[in-house]
Design an enzyme around this catalytic site. Structure first.
Site, PDB file in Angstrom:
ATOM      1  N   ARG A  70       1.065  -5.305  -5.153  1.00 34.70           N
ATOM      2  CA  ARG A  70       1.218  -6.398  -4.336  1.00 34.70           C
ATOM      3  C   ARG A  70       1.340  -7.700  -5.246  1.00 34.70           C
ATOM      4  O   ARG A  70       0.310  -8.149  -5.697  1.00 34.70           O
ATOM      5  CB  ARG A  70      -0.056  -6.414  -3.389  1.00 34.70           C
ATOM      6  CG  ARG A  70      -0.199  -5.303  -2.451  1.00 34.70           C
ATOM      7  CD  ARG A  70      -1.319  -5.612  -1.585  1.00 34.70           C
ATOM      8  NE  ARG A  70      -1.263  -4.392  -0.559  1.00 34.70           N
ATOM      9  CZ  ARG A  70      -2.341  -3.574  -0.521  1.00 34.70           C
ATOM     10  NH1 ARG A  70      -3.287  -3.643  -1.441  1.00 34.70           N
ATOM     11  NH2 ARG A  70      -2.446  -2.606   0.311  1.00 34.70           N
ATOM     12  N   GLY A 112       0.844  -1.163   0.180  1.00 37.74           N
ATOM     13  CA  GLY A 112      -0.055  -0.048  -0.109  1.00 37.74           C
ATOM     14  C   GLY A 112       0.832   1.255  -0.003  1.00 37.74           C
ATOM     15  O   GLY A 112       1.830   1.350   0.950  1.00 37.74           O
ATOM     16  N   THR A 141       3.218   2.471   5.745  1.00 38.07           N
ATOM     17  CA  THR A 141       1.959   2.050   5.849  1.00 38.07           C
ATOM     18  C   THR A 141       1.209   2.968   6.788  1.00 38.07           C
ATOM     19  O   THR A 141       1.501   3.183   7.922  1.00 38.07           O
ATOM     20  CB  THR A 141       1.806   0.610   6.149  1.00 38.07           C
ATOM     21  OG1 THR A 141       0.098   0.377   6.255  1.00 38.07           O
ATOM     22  CG2 THR A 141       2.508   0.029   7.440  1.00 38.07           C
ATOM     23  N   ASP A 191      -1.259   2.020   8.208  1.00 34.18           N
ATOM     24  CA  ASP A 191      -1.874   1.419   9.136  1.00 34.18           C
ATOM     25  C   ASP A 191      -1.168   1.325  10.531  1.00 34.18           C
ATOM     26  O   ASP A 191      -1.728   1.136  11.623  1.00 34.18           O
ATOM     27  CB  ASP A 191      -2.012  -0.084   8.678  1.00 34.18           C
ATOM     28  CG  ASP A 191      -2.770  -0.305   7.353  1.00 34.18           C
ATOM     29  OD1 ASP A 191      -3.443   0.437   7.395  1.00 34.18           O
ATOM     30  OD2 ASP A 191      -2.765  -1.349   6.669  1.00 34.18           O
TER      31      ASP A 191
HETATM   32  O1  F6P Z   1      -2.421  -1.343   4.018  1.00 34.45           O
HETATM   33  C1  F6P Z   1      -3.180  -0.140   3.924  1.00 34.45           C
HETATM   34  C2  F6P Z   1      -4.528   0.064   3.237  1.00 34.45           C
HETATM   35  O2  F6P Z   1      -4.871   1.168   2.980  1.00 34.45           O
HETATM   36  C3  F6P Z   1      -5.450  -0.628   4.534  1.00 34.45           C
HETATM   37  O3  F6P Z   1      -5.491   0.514   5.388  1.00 34.45           O
HETATM   38  C4  F6P Z   1      -6.693  -1.102   3.774  1.00 34.45           C
HETATM   39  O4  F6P Z   1      -7.376  -1.976   4.387  1.00 34.45           O
HETATM   40  C5  F6P Z   1      -6.119  -1.533   2.312  1.00 34.45           C
HETATM   41  O5  F6P Z   1      -4.645  -0.846   2.249  1.00 34.45           O
HETATM   42  C6  F6P Z   1      -6.929  -1.158   1.154  1.00 34.45           C
HETATM   43  O6  F6P Z   1      -6.262  -2.002   0.217  1.00 34.45           O
HETATM   44  P1  F6P Z   1      -6.430  -1.852  -1.247  1.00 34.45           P
HETATM   45  O7  F6P Z   1      -5.850  -0.336  -1.752  1.00 34.45           O
HETATM   46  O8  F6P Z   1      -5.797  -2.632  -2.025  1.00 34.45           O
HETATM   47  O9  F6P Z   1      -8.012  -1.377  -1.621  1.00 34.45           O
END
Ligand code: F6P
Length: 320
Positions: A72, A11, A126, A128
């Protein structure tokens, strides 16, 4: 000249660009040839790798996301793909890697080290804030400021219209963004995976406040609880308020990095290049209790992440 390559993976997070810039400049100052890997692990496999020209990282310090782009990649799980990645690095003379991302990316690079002995240094990034061993990951401060600005705006309309707003924050399974936001935005309710909550008690507390004149309220709910819809209905039904749900979503990942994220990016990047320069092979840069340091990858991947207990204490009154 020995090559050091930098990549961003997983992310995206604000602060990745300043970290890329500083990695390139610090590597060059130590006599390395810096390279840029585009598109994360996928770009490593597909040889999307370029020498960093003298101007290639100018004008990026204020940009959100990552100019190197990110992915990813499932393909990196396959040995054949990693072998291809190794051959790509060899063809450029790259012997060291700086990876800016999350623990999933660090695990992937650790497997790559086991296979081909290419040393790497990890920079935690991140929104998170859930990487074990470090109190801070790049992107968190920018995301928190984005949430703060959004909740401040929501408060204006909530107050004007005497409504309840449930605001869902990101964070995957981690409630850090929700907790830090609930405390700093003055929310009345905070629902996160790390804390038990008691809706009966929350109801009693808020009914008294409503009788005393409160006319709006804000609840911050972490996405990891999966409770945003339920809490919105519960507020409407039990507190007899007009309730709305706002899911902030990916807006939390964007935006120009704050001063804190830029400074942390520079300090992590210098530390990462220095770690590789000292000959260390699989270290993650960390910031703990106000100090920068490094941790071997296994200490990061073998440990469970926990949120700062003092933040948890500040949030407890919002759960009951
Ligand atoms: O890990 C970062 C994040 O933004 C999380 O907070 C969220 O759950 C996820 O990635 C969303 O993933 P994507 O961008 O693949 O929808």
């Amino acid at each position: 000249m020995e090559g050091i390559a930098v990549m961003t993976s997983g992310g995206d997070a604000a602060g990745m660009n300043p970290a890329v810039k500083c990695t390139v400049e610090h590597s060059r100052s130590l006599g390395y040839e810096p390279y840029l890997i585009y598109d994360g692990l996928r770009g490593l496999i597909d040889n999307n790798i370029e020498k960093a020209g003298n101007r290639s990282t100018s004008g990026i310090i204020n940009r959100g996301g990552t100019v190197l782009r990110s992915t990813r990649s499932e393909r990196f799980f396959k040995y054949e793909s990693r072998k291809q990645a190794y051959e790509n690095l060899q063809s450029h003379g790259i012997n060291k890697l700086v990876v800016i991302g999350g623990d999933g990316s660090f695990r992937a690079l650790n497997q790559f080290y086991s296979d081909f002995k290419v040393p790497f240094a990890g920079i935690p990034a991140t929104i998170d804030n859930d990487i074990p061993g470090t109190d801070y990951c790049l992107g968190v401060d920018t995301a928190l400021n984005m949430i703060r600005s959004s909740v401040d705006s929501i408060r204006d309309t909530a107050n004007s219209f005497s409504r309840a707003f449930v605001v869902e924050t990101m964070g995957r399974d981690c409630g850090y963004l929700a907790m830090a936001s609930a405390v700093t935005c003055g929310a009345e309710i905070c629902i996160v995976p790390e804390l038990d909550y008691d809706l009966d008690k929350i109801g009693e507390r808020l009914r008294i406040q409503l009788e005393e004149g409160r006319n709006f309220l804000i609840a911050i709910v972490a996405e990891g609880t999966g409770m945003s819809d339920y809490i919105t209905r519960w507020v409407g039904d039990n507190l007899k308020m007009d309730a709305r749900l706002t899911i902030l979503g990916h807006i939390q990942r964007g935006g120009s990095p704050t001063v804190r994220d830029r400074l942390m990016a520079f300090k992590f990047a210098v530390a990462a290049v220095e770690s590789l320069h000292r000959g260390e092979t699989c270290n993650i840069m960390v910031y703990r209790s106000g100090n920068f340091g490094t941790l071997p990858i296994h200490k990061v991947t073998d440990t469970a992440h926990t949120v700062d207990p003092s933040l948890i204490e500040l949030c407890k009154p919002l759960c009951r």
